[in-house]
Write an enzyme that holds these catalytic residues in place. Structure first.
Site, PDB file in Angstrom:
ATOM      1  N   GLY A 159     -19.240 -30.398   9.706  1.00  0.00           N
ATOM      2  CA  GLY A 159     -19.027 -29.069   9.168  1.00  0.00           C
ATOM      3  C   GLY A 159     -17.564 -28.775   8.857  1.00  0.00           C
ATOM      4  O   GLY A 159     -16.799 -29.645   8.446  1.00  0.00           O
ATOM      5  N   SER A 160     -17.176 -27.527   9.078  1.00  0.00           N
ATOM      6  CA  SER A 160     -15.859 -27.064   8.630  1.00  0.00           C
ATOM      7  C   SER A 160     -14.687 -27.646   9.403  1.00  0.00           C
ATOM      8  O   SER A 160     -13.530 -27.440   9.005  1.00  0.00           O
ATOM      9  CB  SER A 160     -15.804 -25.535   8.687  1.00  0.00           C
ATOM     10  OG  SER A 160     -16.697 -24.985   7.748  1.00  0.00           O
TER      11      SER A 160
END
Length: 575
Positions: free
Chosen positions: A296-297
């Site tokens: 993810g981020s």
């Protein structure tokens, strides 16, 4: 008065009678008698020679065969292992003596009765299997390995003929579950089968044991980089976090950014190595090094660093994030879009998918792929721990792949590798493979590889500190310890599609931000809202766990608090 006794020769001479051919009868008789005696002696010698030759031949034959395992246990079952200790000398694994029960079936009078009486002490004993052993007629069979002292005493009290005990060595782990995935396990024969136990065997211990040279007094303890105090904190926080946030799993690692030493690493669910009955369950996985996830981020750390390091982007650069990106069938949105042009710091603290995608576009597809390989996050990690997964990536990178990878989708890597990559963005730009053994800064620099510039490092330190002050990293802030970091909330792939209900959350933190010494990376797999109405993003769970670990462990790591600055971002400047 008794006269002189006649000699045998005189008697024989008196009995001489000439024959027709002049021979003497007594001579013929004597010759016949002597010949028979000689034949008997030769035959007797031949019989004994045959018998002894047969025995000798059989002994030679048996000597050339493999030893009969039914006659007793192999010597390796009692082979010694070195102690495993943490960096401060605290024992993590050691050998203890234990009794194992064996039987001599030929001496067992009544197998049924013996089993019936044994079951009063060992209720888990397999009746049919034990019966077959006791009726096998073998000279030796194991019945139960590694008994407790009470079990041994109770069996002795039964007084069953044909049973005996052999003292063996068994591995004991004083810290139990606390460091189970790192220290690992041994099997019933005291051989390492996972974790650092297996690593030690692979370094030559198995050969020493086989040669009989593994003598306890000669084996020096193996010291790990782990700090048991910090390890306890980490394991406690991830176990608490998994329950608190209703996750199916959780984990964390504390990494020294200057040396690559792993100070602590835990993953739950885990197991008790002293009673590893569930160690093979499918949910028992060291997710930090052997689990593959779309991170993810947290990957936006790498995307932004790549853009800055390319020279094509600066902190003053701006990207239009006012409209979603459409490419093929996919549309890229921002989770909390601002609907406007964003600066690079805003792209980072607002965690803009659109802005990150445009940063990747500025570098190009091949440059993007090369950078991630340079940082090691798509290479198989090199470390002592055997349980290491190989990252996955598209066979052929296209524009759409680069765009999705920019915000952490489309490639899978391990949380530990993500932490190592982030450490390179904090320590001056050096990629240092992680180690579970003590290592000095000088030793680390001897194997380090320069991957990003010092200016890129300064920019990333600034962004991490800024995100903790104004962005999603607020939940990990700890007063006095100048924490910075980045969240990552990734939708999990379920049946080939991204699920809106199941997330894999992560938080990567660095501290102290004026001169980062440690990376703390936490994960929460499929967390749920702590309470109805609350969110379940990384900031609300993985970030909280990271903050708690730093709060409890920073002083143990030698980091002194500094309350002269309230905001971490004011400590870091970008030039």
């Amino acid at each position: 008065m008794i006269g002189r006794l006649p000699r045998i020769g005189d008697l024989l001479r008196r009995r001489k009678k000439p024959t027709k051919d002049g021979s003497i009868v007594v001579d013929a008789a004597r010759k016949a008698t002597g010949g028979k005696a000689k034949t008997r002696i030769i035959m007797t010698m031949a019989v004994f020679f045959t018998i002894y030759s047969t025995i000798a031949g059989r002994l030679v034959y048996l000597g050339l065969q493999n030893p009969d395992m039914s006659g007793g246990p192999q010597s390796r079952v009692t082979a010694s292992r070195p102690d495993i200790v943490d960096r401060n000398g605290e024992v993590l694994a050691t050998d203890i003596k234990t009794a194992s029960l064996f039987a001599e079936p030929r001496r067992i009078v009544d197998a049924d009765e013996a089993i019936e009486r044994l079951s009063t002490v060992l209720p888990e004993i397999d009746y049919e299997q034990t019966y077959r052993k006791l009726k096998s007629g073998a000279g030796f069979v194991w019945l139960q390995r590694q008994l407790t002292p009470k079990q041994q005493a109770d069996i002795l009290a039964l007084g069953i003929p044909g049973l005996g005990f052999r003292t063996e060595k068994r591995r004991f782990y004083p810290s139990g579950e606390t460091s189970s995935y790192i220290v690992g396990l041994t099997n019933i024969d005291n051989q390492g089968i996972s974790g650092m136990e297996k690593y030690i065997d692979d370094q030559g211990l198995t050969d020493l044991q086989a040669s009989g040279l593994a003598v306890a007094r000669d084996l020096k303890p193996v010291k790990l980089s782990i700090d048991l105090r910090v390890q306890h904190v980490v394991r406690d926080e991830v176990a608490t976090g998994m329950e608190r946030f209703h996750a199916i799993a959780a984990g964390a690692v504390v990494l020294n950014v200057k040396t690559g030493e792993v100070l602590a690493m835990a993953s739950v669910p885990d197991f008790d190595p002293n009673n590893p009955y569930n160690a093979q369950d499918k949910d028992r996985l060291n997710r930090m090094s052997a689990g593959l996830y779309e991170m993810g981020s947290t990957f936006k750390s790498f995307t932004t660093a790549m853009a800055l390091d390319s020279g094509k982007v600066t902190l003053e650069s701006r990207f239009d994030a006012s409209r979603p990106i459409r490419i093929g069938r996919q549309t890229i949105h921002d989770f909390h879009g601002k609907g406007r042009v964003l600066s690079v710091p805003e792209v980072f603290i607002y965690s803009s998918n659109i802005g990150s995608a445009k940063e990747a576009e500025a570098v190009g597809v091949e440059g993007h792929r090369e950078f991630l390989h340079r940082l090691g996050v798509l290479e198989r990690m090199q470390t002592e721990l055997p349980e290491v997964a190989r990252p996955t990536e598209p066979k052929v990178w296209k524009q759409v792949n680069s765009i999705t990878v920019a915000f952490g989708h489309g490639v899978s890597t391990t949380p530990l590798q993500t932490a190592v990559g982030c450490a390179a963005l904090m320590n001056g730009g050096y990629l240092i493979e992680p180690t579970f053994l003590p290592r000095t800064v000088e030793q680390a620099m001897a194997v380090a590889k320069k991957v990003v510039s010092e200016k890129t490092v300064q920019g990333m330190r600034y962004l991490y500190a800024l995100n903790a002050e104004k962005g999603s990293g607020k939940s990990a802030r700890v007063p006095g310890y100048r924490v910075g970091g980045k969240t990552g909330t990734a939708e999990k792939v379920v049946n080939g599609r991204y699920s809106k209900e199941k997330n894999f959350n992560a938080f990567v933190a660095a501290f102290p931000m004026d001169d980062p010494q440690y990376i703390v990376l936490t994960i929460a797999d499929e967390p749920k809202p702590e309470k109805p109405g609350m969110g379940a993003t990384a900031a609300s769970n993985a970030g909280v766990m990271a903050g708690n670990i730093i709060r409890r462990a920073a002083s143990m790591l030698g980091v002194k608090p500094d309350f002269s600055h309230e905001n971490g971002a004011t400590l870091v400047s970008y030039q």
